[in-house]
Design an enzyme around this catalytic site. Sequence first.
Site, PDB file in Angstrom:
ATOM      1  N   ASP A 142       0.612  -1.039  -0.065  1.00  0.00           N
ATOM      2  CA  ASP A 142       0.105   0.098  -0.158  1.00  0.00           C
ATOM      3  C   ASP A 142       0.809   1.159  -0.038  1.00  0.00           C
ATOM      4  O   ASP A 142       1.761   1.363   0.686  1.00  0.00           O
ATOM      5  CB  ASP A 142      -0.955  -0.159   1.219  1.00  0.00           C
ATOM      6  N   GLU A 151       1.496  -0.155  -4.803  1.00  0.00           N
ATOM      7  CA  GLU A 151       0.342   0.860  -5.457  1.00  0.00           C
ATOM      8  C   GLU A 151       1.248   1.959  -5.322  1.00  0.00           C
ATOM      9  O   GLU A 151       1.798   2.633  -4.360  1.00  0.00           O
ATOM     10  CB  GLU A 151      -0.790   0.627  -4.440  1.00  0.00           C
TER      11      GLU A 151
END
Length: 546
Positions: free
Chosen positions: A199, A264
């Site tokens: 993330d 990401e």
Amino acid sequence: MAEWWRDAIIYQIYPRSFMDTAGNGVGDLRGITERLPHVASLGVDCIWLSPIFVSPQRDMGYDVSDYCDVDPLFGTLEDFDALIARAHELGLKVITDQVLSHTSDQHIWFKESRTSRDNPKADWYVWADPLPDGSPPTNWHSHFGGPAWEFDATRGQYYLHNFLASQPDLNYHNADVRAAILETCAFWLERGLDGFRLDTVNYFFHDQRLRSNPPAEATRQVMATDLYGMQRNIYNKTRPENLGFLEDLRRLTDRYGDTMMVGEVGESGDRSIEIMAEYTAGTHRLHMCYSFAMLSEEFTAGHFRRCIEGFQRGAPDGHPYWSFSNHDVARHPSRWAEHAVDHDTIARLTGAMLMSFEGTIGIYQGEELGQEETVMKFHELTDPPALRFWPAVKGRDGCRTPMVWEQDAANAGFSEGQPWLPVKAPQRARAVDAQEAANDSLLHFYQDIIAWRKASPALTRGATTFLDLPEPFLAFRRVAKEQTLTCIFNLSPEPAAFRLDGEARLTGPAHGTIDGTTLVLPGNGFAYLHHQGALTLTPATLVAAQ
């Protein structure tokens, strides 16, 4: 190395909304394990689990308070081990979200860090003194509104949070922090995990000089709803030190065999391609990166071509990961509804498009059902940005509502208790059991299109070359030694026809016909053309004009 991820299809599971076996209205690990045969029946290769770690759940698990345990809401470490074992029995790899840039303010590290300026973990988070007038150290904004700094009275300092104030950012300039994070990653790899989805992978480091960001050009709409977009965010993220930590992570994961890391990249525009190229260069950083490029409102042939060709040119060492939906954006058939003949037709078109792209493919739970965005009322919301900025921001709850398993069961078979988000009639109508019983359902279409991709050398390994067609037609050629396919997609609800110069035949799933030398596509139609020699497509409107 086998590098299973290179032509993989990864199915994202949002654990809170997949299957509840405890009856508390929240999905859990046992529920995921119970429903894994459904996932395996699609023909996908891997599941990606959104966060399952101990958390106060203020940002639905993206605020971690213990990296090395499962939140009791989802089960136990033994439940996790059972899930891994069952997935591997079914031929599925498993990766988890790793939220490494920040923790919850309930994490023991932060609790100690905030007690004083000289405790052993005093420098584990990003602390800074107020400016002389008491204002925050920099002008940086939080993604969730307001300054990215929160004042703490105990230390008499501000701490950095790129997201909620309850999500303080770790100080990656501290070697002890980096070492501790690597230990937490190793913990899960030791339990048989096949890799990580990282993330906010470009948020690990901040500018140590605490320079304020310069302004960016912003539209009035952006100014009203996204203060973050009003700056060029060059000092609060994407710092050069990130690369060294990614190399540390790669060295760790390489010790565990054929693992994979996909990052990401929280960035927009051409800069996202530049970052992805940098983060995947060589074989000593990330295996893959993805951006939000195809998760936007834009639905034009030119946009998809620019995304793919931009990656080809800008990240030649990288490997692309494409998806149309995830837990952070409105579901794509609803997002692109204005271009649709109807909901199911555009769901088939976009499924066919996605499975034709070169690289690794991601699909989000319920996508195989053609699930649509749930229309939420304010009192039903749980998402922090929506609660803060409603009605200008609708939030992410609409794409996070529960999976629908049995059309006539309570809560569509998701839970015997009250679901944490509602199950509404439009979603219930797309239940798995109803679609399994219908031969022409979207579920069966997804099974067919995935099987077609996997059986096609051109779609799994072939190089991509685009054809120059006008809007709204996206067309490209995928060429492998054993097979040449021309893939064409009509992104409009209006029918279209093309003159074929060269011999070709329809193959695989298609929503179109060939009549002599004319290819006819209905609105949102698509076709795969198998050919050996040269093949030219000319839109019939251009032929008529000539």
